[in-house]
Design a protein around this motif. Sequence first.
Motif, PDB file in Angstrom:
ATOM      1  N   ASP A  37       0.856  -1.196   0.000  1.00  0.00           N
ATOM      2  CA  ASP A  37       0.000   0.000   0.000  1.00  0.00           C
ATOM      3  C   ASP A  37       0.887   1.239   0.000  1.00  0.00           C
ATOM      4  N   ALA A  39       0.154   4.226   0.204  1.00  0.00           N
ATOM      5  CA  ALA A  39      -0.301   5.255   1.144  1.00  0.00           C
ATOM      6  C   ALA A  39       0.195   4.966   2.556  1.00  0.00           C
ATOM      7  N   GLU A  40       0.378   3.720   2.901  1.00  0.00           N
ATOM      8  CA  GLU A  40       0.814   3.349   4.250  1.00  0.00           C
ATOM      9  C   GLU A  40       2.329   3.232   4.363  1.00  0.00           C
ATOM     10  N   ASP A  41       2.980   2.621   3.349  1.00  0.00           N
ATOM     11  CA  ASP A  41       4.444   2.419   3.409  1.00  0.00           C
ATOM     12  C   ASP A  41       5.010   2.584   2.008  1.00  0.00           C
ATOM     13  N   SER A 109      -1.604   3.574  -6.901  1.00  0.00           N
ATOM     14  CA  SER A 109      -2.399   2.352  -6.728  1.00  0.00           C
ATOM     15  C   SER A 109      -3.197   2.016  -7.971  1.00  0.00           C
TER      16      SER A 109
END
Length: 321
Positions: A37, A39-41, A109
């Motif tokens: 992801d 957005a997270e990592d 993504s």
Amino acid sequence: MNETANTTTLPEGHPVQVYFQEREIIYKLLEELADADPAEDIQKYINIFNQLDTIEKRFARKENQLFPFLEKKDWLGPSQGMWSFHDNLREQIRLIRYYIKTSNPEKISINTGFLIDGIYRLMHVEETVLFPNALELLTETDWIEMRKGEEEIGWMLPQAPAPFPSVAYVHPSEDFTIREMPFSLENTSHYDEGHMTVEQVNLLFRTMPLDLTYVDENDKVIFYNRGEERVFPRSAGIIGREVKFCHPPKSVGTVLKILDEFRKGTKSESSFWINYKERLIYIRYFAVRDADMNYKGVIEMSQDITDIKKIEGEKRLLDWE
């Protein structure tokens, strides 16, 4: 033809076999990228994406090696169609890089999904159409020539694949291949086997863990090697000197007898071992003869074998650490 290429019978290092080795890497990376992801990592995503980006080597090998060989067999489809597929994927990769640079995880993504789907479709066409047909059309000679060119482009593999065709082990005593010299022969001399410069010969004698002295057919010392740790001391003053003056008086008679027997051809080797400064020294004399068996002098060889005598059993592993 529309069936999956059979790689089970392909030898190690065959170009198609290597493509299938890369396939396993690509599928694993696609799974990891799908789970990452941005957005997270984002760093984890970038690491996986960079590894997948080495698929460019696969594209380049196909375009510059495989496709030209297929063109010679009048199969132009891969060059015209699959190359365009490669370019579409390249553009998708460039687009994702742009969104990474501009910190846009949403666009990353979305486009990652397109990239993953595109690579899966490409791999399916490779496995069911490209490789099966290529294996039918191309000869072993074609694959061998293709592999030579692939060396310069590289692979996605962590290390170079096995050589193709495989090189069977040949014992040095049975290797009679005449090879082009991979080094310059300038300023070298040719010996029975091989070429060396004067410097290399000198380094060889200096490095050998032996004391060597060469006495010519006229009983004059013409050479000795200057090693780091000689058993018996030597100085340049012995060069040109008669050998009988280079040994202690008590051993001169033995030396002269050896030379006489060597000269007559009745003997060719003589060995002694003595204790010298608490070390066991092995001393050997060898007659030197030319191809016509004419006497050309004698080699005296001395070696400290104290530690060699202590060796027992076997040692097969390196124990430097």
